[in-house]
Design a protein around this motif. Sequence first.
Motif, short mmCIF file in Angstrom:
data_model
loop_
_atom_site.label_atom_id
_atom_site.label_comp_id
_atom_site.label_asym_id
_atom_site.label_seq_id
_atom_site.Cartn_x
_atom_site.Cartn_y
_atom_site.Cartn_z
N HIS A 6 0.84 -1.20 0.00
CA HIS A 6 0.00 0.00 0.00
C HIS A 6 0.87 1.25 0.00
O HIS A 6 2.03 1.19 0.42
CB HIS A 6 -0.86 0.05 1.27
CG HIS A 6 -1.70 -1.16 1.48
ND1 HIS A 6 -1.37 -2.14 2.40
CD2 HIS A 6 -2.84 -1.56 0.89
CE1 HIS A 6 -2.28 -3.09 2.36
NE2 HIS A 6 -3.18 -2.77 1.45
N GLY A 36 -4.89 1.93 -1.71
CA GLY A 36 -5.13 2.53 -0.41
C GLY A 36 -6.49 3.18 -0.22
O GLY A 36 -6.69 3.94 0.72
N ALA A 39 -8.27 2.99 3.42
CA ALA A 39 -7.38 3.20 4.56
C ALA A 39 -8.02 3.98 5.69
O ALA A 39 -7.48 4.03 6.77
CB ALA A 39 -6.12 3.92 4.09
N ARG A 55 -3.82 9.23 -1.72
CA ARG A 55 -2.75 8.32 -1.31
C ARG A 55 -1.69 8.21 -2.40
O ARG A 55 -0.49 8.12 -2.11
CB ARG A 55 -3.31 6.93 -0.98
CG ARG A 55 -4.35 6.88 0.11
CD ARG A 55 -3.89 6.82 1.54
NE ARG A 55 -2.75 6.07 1.90
CZ ARG A 55 -2.72 4.81 2.35
NH1 ARG A 55 -3.84 4.12 2.46
NH2 ARG A 55 -1.59 4.24 2.70
N ASP A 80 -7.46 -1.76 -2.95
CA ASP A 80 -7.09 -1.98 -1.56
C ASP A 80 -7.99 -3.06 -0.94
O ASP A 80 -9.19 -3.11 -1.21
CB ASP A 80 -7.28 -0.67 -0.80
CG ASP A 80 -6.68 -0.65 0.58
OD1 ASP A 80 -5.78 -1.46 0.85
OD2 ASP A 80 -7.10 0.19 1.38
#
Length: 134
Positions: A6, A36, A39, A55, A80
Amino acid sequence: MVVAPHPDDETIGCGATIARKRARGTPVSVVIVADGRYAQSRSRAVSPSALAAIRAAEASAACEQLGVGAEHLIQLGFEDNHVLGQEAALAAQLHDLLVRLQPDEVLVVSDLDHHPDHRAVNRATYDALARWDG
């Protein structure tokens, strides 16, 4: 070549190593696998797609600070938290990168890591390395 699951794993996992290598003039390529987008906590301040863009920009800025220019940052864009089901596709892309970049070293997260994306990235990297004759 650093293979990070990531955005931020490259910096947290081996930022000092990257910076030292770049300071000595050693070429370093950073490959970030997932985007990501998930997140943040459930109380979403921004949409997942907006977070993925944020990100990506943060990863680019962090790598620039470590001495890795945009031409040596590869963001694969896997979703992700969904890398686990994409290991074969990831291994194929990593193999292509190994052939193209011909790195002397490959750094990747441990297969003992708790995050499923991290374990999947480790397995895919080792699969790609096993098929690479570099």
